[in-house]
Design a protein around this motif. Structure first.
Motif, PDB file in Angstrom:
ATOM      1  N   ARG A 188      22.965 -40.852  -2.379  1.00  0.00           N
ATOM      2  CA  ARG A 188      22.754 -40.249  -3.845  1.00  0.00           C
ATOM      3  C   ARG A 188      21.439 -39.611  -4.025  1.00  0.00           C
ATOM      4  O   ARG A 188      20.564 -39.562  -2.927  1.00  0.00           O
ATOM      5  CB  ARG A 188      22.378 -41.549  -5.134  1.00  0.00           C
ATOM      6  CG  ARG A 188      23.713 -42.691  -5.085  1.00  0.00           C
ATOM      7  CD  ARG A 188      24.552 -42.028  -5.827  1.00  0.00           C
ATOM      8  NE  ARG A 188      25.721 -43.120  -6.249  1.00  0.00           N
ATOM      9  CZ  ARG A 188      26.778 -43.116  -5.787  1.00  0.00           C
ATOM     10  NH1 ARG A 188      27.392 -42.224  -5.033  1.00  0.00           N
ATOM     11  NH2 ARG A 188      27.650 -43.902  -6.554  1.00  0.00           N
ATOM     12  N   HIS A 245      23.108 -45.791  -2.230  1.00  0.00           N
ATOM     13  CA  HIS A 245      24.135 -47.050  -2.830  1.00  0.00           C
ATOM     14  C   HIS A 245      24.480 -47.611  -1.716  1.00  0.00           C
ATOM     15  O   HIS A 245      25.186 -46.969  -0.765  1.00  0.00           O
ATOM     16  CB  HIS A 245      24.538 -46.368  -4.066  1.00  0.00           C
ATOM     17  CG  HIS A 245      25.722 -47.277  -4.720  1.00  0.00           C
ATOM     18  ND1 HIS A 245      24.999 -48.340  -5.487  1.00  0.00           N
ATOM     19  CD2 HIS A 245      26.805 -47.640  -4.643  1.00  0.00           C
ATOM     20  CE1 HIS A 245      26.054 -49.104  -5.986  1.00  0.00           C
ATOM     21  NE2 HIS A 245      27.190 -48.686  -5.408  1.00  0.00           N
ATOM     22  N   TRP A 246      25.041 -48.908  -1.913  1.00  0.00           N
ATOM     23  CA  TRP A 246      25.440 -49.540  -0.856  1.00  0.00           C
ATOM     24  C   TRP A 246      26.921 -50.389  -1.534  1.00  0.00           C
ATOM     25  O   TRP A 246      26.955 -50.655  -2.335  1.00  0.00           O
ATOM     26  CB  TRP A 246      24.682 -50.687  -0.253  1.00  0.00           C
ATOM     27  CG  TRP A 246      23.774 -50.099   0.697  1.00  0.00           C
ATOM     28  CD1 TRP A 246      22.579 -49.559   0.212  1.00  0.00           C
ATOM     29  CD2 TRP A 246      23.728 -49.734   1.837  1.00  0.00           C
ATOM     30  NE1 TRP A 246      21.745 -49.105   1.170  1.00  0.00           N
ATOM     31  CE2 TRP A 246      22.323 -49.293   2.472  1.00  0.00           C
ATOM     32  CE3 TRP A 246      24.555 -50.190   3.090  1.00  0.00           C
ATOM     33  CZ2 TRP A 246      22.100 -48.934   3.754  1.00  0.00           C
ATOM     34  CZ3 TRP A 246      24.242 -49.810   4.260  1.00  0.00           C
ATOM     35  CH2 TRP A 246      22.808 -49.267   4.719  1.00  0.00           C
ATOM     36  N   ASN A 283      31.538 -53.255  -4.679  1.00  0.00           N
ATOM     37  CA  ASN A 283      30.159 -52.766  -5.065  1.00  0.00           C
ATOM     38  C   ASN A 283      29.654 -53.262  -6.342  1.00  0.00           C
ATOM     39  O   ASN A 283      30.472 -53.620  -7.101  1.00  0.00           O
ATOM     40  CB  ASN A 283      29.764 -51.158  -4.856  1.00  0.00           C
ATOM     41  CG  ASN A 283      30.392 -50.442  -5.883  1.00  0.00           C
ATOM     42  OD1 ASN A 283      29.871 -49.447  -6.358  1.00  0.00           O
ATOM     43  ND2 ASN A 283      31.689 -50.527  -6.368  1.00  0.00           N
ATOM     44  N   THR A 320      27.795 -52.442  -9.869  1.00  0.00           N
ATOM     45  CA  THR A 320      27.839 -51.266 -10.987  1.00  0.00           C
ATOM     46  C   THR A 320      27.258 -51.924 -12.343  1.00  0.00           C
ATOM     47  O   THR A 320      27.194 -53.095 -12.461  1.00  0.00           O
ATOM     48  CB  THR A 320      29.048 -50.951 -11.171  1.00  0.00           C
ATOM     49  OG1 THR A 320      29.856 -51.747 -12.008  1.00  0.00           O
ATOM     50  CG2 THR A 320      29.872 -50.396 -10.029  1.00  0.00           C
ATOM     51  N   SER A 347      24.613 -45.139 -12.290  1.00  0.00           N
ATOM     52  CA  SER A 347      25.078 -46.289 -12.355  1.00  0.00           C
ATOM     53  C   SER A 347      23.685 -47.457 -12.044  1.00  0.00           C
ATOM     54  O   SER A 347      23.541 -48.401 -12.620  1.00  0.00           O
ATOM     55  CB  SER A 347      25.962 -46.536 -11.199  1.00  0.00           C
ATOM     56  OG  SER A 347      27.221 -45.913 -11.581  1.00  0.00           O
ATOM     57  N   SER A 348      23.129 -46.902 -10.842  1.00  0.00           N
ATOM     58  CA  SER A 348      21.812 -47.967 -10.471  1.00  0.00           C
ATOM     59  C   SER A 348      20.788 -48.154 -11.474  1.00  0.00           C
ATOM     60  O   SER A 348      20.281 -49.065 -11.804  1.00  0.00           O
ATOM     61  CB  SER A 348      21.673 -47.692  -9.087  1.00  0.00           C
ATOM     62  OG  SER A 348      22.427 -47.989  -8.058  1.00  0.00           O
ATOM     63  N   ASN A 378      19.483 -56.139  -4.892  1.00  0.00           N
ATOM     64  CA  ASN A 378      20.116 -54.672  -5.341  1.00  0.00           C
ATOM     65  C   ASN A 378      21.555 -54.680  -4.675  1.00  0.00           C
ATOM     66  O   ASN A 378      22.016 -55.721  -4.104  1.00  0.00           O
ATOM     67  CB  ASN A 378      19.198 -53.645  -4.946  1.00  0.00           C
ATOM     68  CG  ASN A 378      18.814 -53.675  -3.618  1.00  0.00           C
ATOM     69  OD1 ASN A 378      19.614 -53.891  -2.698  1.00  0.00           O
ATOM     70  ND2 ASN A 378      17.664 -53.243  -3.120  1.00  0.00           N
ATOM     71  N   CYS A 379      21.924 -53.514  -4.595  1.00  0.00           N
ATOM     72  CA  CYS A 379      23.230 -53.407  -3.944  1.00  0.00           C
ATOM     73  C   CYS A 379      23.188 -53.478  -2.562  1.00  0.00           C
ATOM     74  O   CYS A 379      24.296 -53.980  -1.984  1.00  0.00           O
ATOM     75  CB  CYS A 379      23.904 -51.987  -4.554  1.00  0.00           C
ATOM     76  SG  CYS A 379      22.781 -50.587  -3.884  1.00  0.00           S
TER      77      CYS A 379
END
Length: 169
Positions: free
Chosen positions: A25, A30-31, A42, A44, A55-56, A119-120
């Motif tokens: 991004r 993002h993962w 993932n 969201t 999103s994040s 986090n992701c």
């Protein structure tokens, strides 16, 4: 959709089930975890709208995220991505069938979200390795620590310089 691929010795064959997908991004990565047949899992925002870019940021504010199964091309959007199983040298990946089974249990579940601890990247590495890790967070914390030390040193130097000038006057 642009693609980065860093393995030069073997031809690109696309992601395999259980692979970690790093999506670039504008200001962060993002993962997602590849499930197969073009789909990833993932995290969201709970109230995800049409904007992938925010999103994040939305998940950070709410402290909650929803686990979704989506097409990789939809999650990537106009960004770039690559397969990045970078922790394989440090952690042994779980068997692929276990990774996929664990991942599918989370689909449509609401989970807590925290940039520094949940986090992701933490989410997908937990699925692949059984342990949530995030080099992105570790690097940020290290950089903040270094910046704090440098700013502290400049503050002390400024204080000493100021006192030195006061003594001369």
């Amino acid at each position: 959709m642009a693609l980065r691929h860093s393995v030069e010795m073997e031809p690109y064959s696309g992601p395999e089930p259980g692979d970690l997908i790093e999506i670039f991004r504008p200001h962060y990565q993002h993962w997602a975890l590849y499930l197969g047949d073009g789909y990833v899992i993932n995290v969201t925002p709970v109230d995800e709208g049409p904007s992938v870019a925010l999103s994040s940021a939305k998940a950070v504010v709410s402290g909650k995220a929803r686990v979704r199964m989506q097409l990789l091309k939809e999650v990537v959007g106009s960004n770039t991505y690559h397969i990045n199983n970078k922790y394989d040298a440090k952690y042994t990946p779980l068997p692929v069938k276990d990774i996929i089974r664990r991942a599918k249990r989370f689909i449509d579940q609401e989970v807590s979200y925290d940039v520094l601890g949940n986090n992701c990247e933490h989410f997908v590495t937990m699925l692949r390795y059984g342990e949530g890790v995030s080099e992105q967070v570790d690097n940020t914390i290290t950089a903040l620590g270094i910046a704090t030390v440098v700013l502290g040193a400049f503050s002390v130097m400024g204080l000493l310089w100021s006192r030195s000038r006061e003594r001369k006057n």
